[in-house]
Write an enzyme that holds these catalytic residues in place. Structure first.
Site, mmCIF file in Angstrom:
data_model
loop_
_atom_site.group_PDB
_atom_site.id
_atom_site.type_symbol
_atom_site.label_atom_id
_atom_site.label_comp_id
_atom_site.label_asym_id
_atom_site.label_seq_id
_atom_site.Cartn_x
_atom_site.Cartn_y
_atom_site.Cartn_z
ATOM 1 N N CYS A 130 0.848 -1.191 0.000
ATOM 2 C CA CYS A 130 0.000 0.000 0.000
ATOM 3 C C CYS A 130 0.883 1.239 0.000
ATOM 4 C CB CYS A 130 -0.907 0.009 1.210
ATOM 5 S SG CYS A 130 -1.931 1.469 1.242
ATOM 6 N N GLY A 246 -2.573 -9.632 -11.469
ATOM 7 C CA GLY A 246 -2.715 -8.291 -12.032
ATOM 8 C C GLY A 246 -3.161 -8.388 -13.478
ATOM 9 N N GLY A 268 -8.268 -12.269 -10.045
ATOM 10 C CA GLY A 268 -9.195 -11.561 -9.178
ATOM 11 C C GLY A 268 -10.250 -10.786 -9.927
#
Ligand SMILES: Cc1cc2nc3c(=O)[nH]c(=O)nc-3n(C[C@H](O)[C@H](O)[C@H](O)COP(=O)(O)O)c2cc1C
Length: 308
Positions: A130, A246, A268
């Site tokens: 992050c 990704g 995802g």
């Protein structure tokens, strides 16, 4: 059907596909991915304190993927670790489970690992990616070699024998060097990578950003070439295995990312675009390709794009 099984850090996966962290938010809901036949599941990142997340809307689909500003919404480690323990009891025997942890401080990462390790999950993933995460010196963890390595070194002292996965950010200049510092500090594998950006989409009629938080991480097919480059660079830099994610959406992406250097493949955002059936589709199509070109096991093609 070709043999799609893969061994990663000594743990056998029935197929190379992994649900990345955060794609499903509530811990019990992760069973949906298991029912859909995924090879492994990463649970939503847990933080020390409960987090409400960012203002709605938090997710926005667009032509080439998605923007999200979920903001690590989760129940916190106290409640979360109980849910994790229950989930592991129910599903941990049939499917490898990766517990994802997030903090902004080295010492807190250690506390989180101490809380989770007694439940003996197959893997612990440290979300070092992050951009708003800093170490005690104010350096973003995962964005700078020393900082990422510091977290791994500290965590390895309390992680027992559980493999530690370092999840990196693609928003850096030398991801290979950061991966190497994680390997040197004792990381067992690299996860590459988290969302790209942040990005922003503005509604031209309302004349304001679509996300409540204005900006959010970019995932999905649009970032796939960045993922390929990250995985390629990391494979050149380290010997430990790579879980790549990704933008992987179709079987060609799976083959491409494996020949770039991935052993496991996270899928995802594609579940938002195609539904959970994407795992069956990928298994079928990758299997067809393997049979057509005579690949016996996926490990035989890991990293073969190097040296050509
Ligand atoms: C809605 C959403 C929530 C996410 N939450 C997390 C999270 O809690 N922890 C984390 O490490 N990554 C999180 N991610 C990043 C994903 O795990 C993954 O790295 C990224 O989406 C790229 O893979 P994909 O393009 O297949 O989705 C999130 C992504 C999305 C789309």
């Amino acid at each position: 059907m070709a043999d799609l099984s893969v061994t990663f850090c000594g743990v056998k996966f029935s197929n190379p596909f992994v649900l990345p962290s955060g794609i499903i938010t509530e811990i019990p809901e992760h069973k949906k991915a298991i029912e859909a036949g995924v090879g492994g599941v990463t649970l939503k990142s847990l933080t020390k304190e409960r987090r409400e997340g960012n203002p709605l809307p938090r997710i926005w689909k667009y032509e080439y993927g998605m923007l999200n500003s979920v903001g690590l919404r989760n129940a916190g480690i106290e409640k979360g670790s109980q849910e994790v323990a229950h989930f592991l009891k129910l599903y941990g025997k049939e499917t490898p489970i990766i517990i994802s942890l997030f903090s902004t401080r080295v010492i807190e990462f250690v506390e989180l690992v101490e809380k989770i390790a007694p439940f003996n999950p197959q893997f612990i993933e440290l979300n070092l990616s992050c951009p708003n995460t800093v170490d005690e010196l104010g350096t973003a963890l995962g964005m700078e070699e020393g900082a990422a390595g510091k977290v791994i070194t500290a965590v390895k002292k309390v992680s027992r024998k559980i493999p530690i996965l370092a999840k990196l950010s693609p928003n850096v200049t030398e991801i290979g060097e950061i991966a190497k510092s994680c390997e040197d500090a004792g990381a067992d594998a690299i996860v590459a990578s988290n969302t790209f950006g942040p990005g922003m989409i503005i509604d031209i009629h309302k004349k304001k950003p679509v996300l409540g938080n204005k900006e959010g991480g970019v995932s999905g097919p649009g970032i796939f070439p960045i993922t390929v480059r990250c995985v390629y660079d990391i494979y050149e830099a380290v010997k430990i295995p790579i879980l790549a994610m990704g933008g992987v959406t179709k079987w060609q992406d799976v083959i491409e990312i494996i020949i770039a250097g991935a052993t496991l493949v996270g899928v995802g955002t594609a579940t938002y675009l195609k539904g959970m059936k994407v795992y069956d589709e990928l298994k079928r199509d990758v299997s067809t390709y393997m049979e057509k070109v005579g690949i016996k096991n996926l490990k035989d093609i890991v990293g073969v794009a190097h040296g050509n």
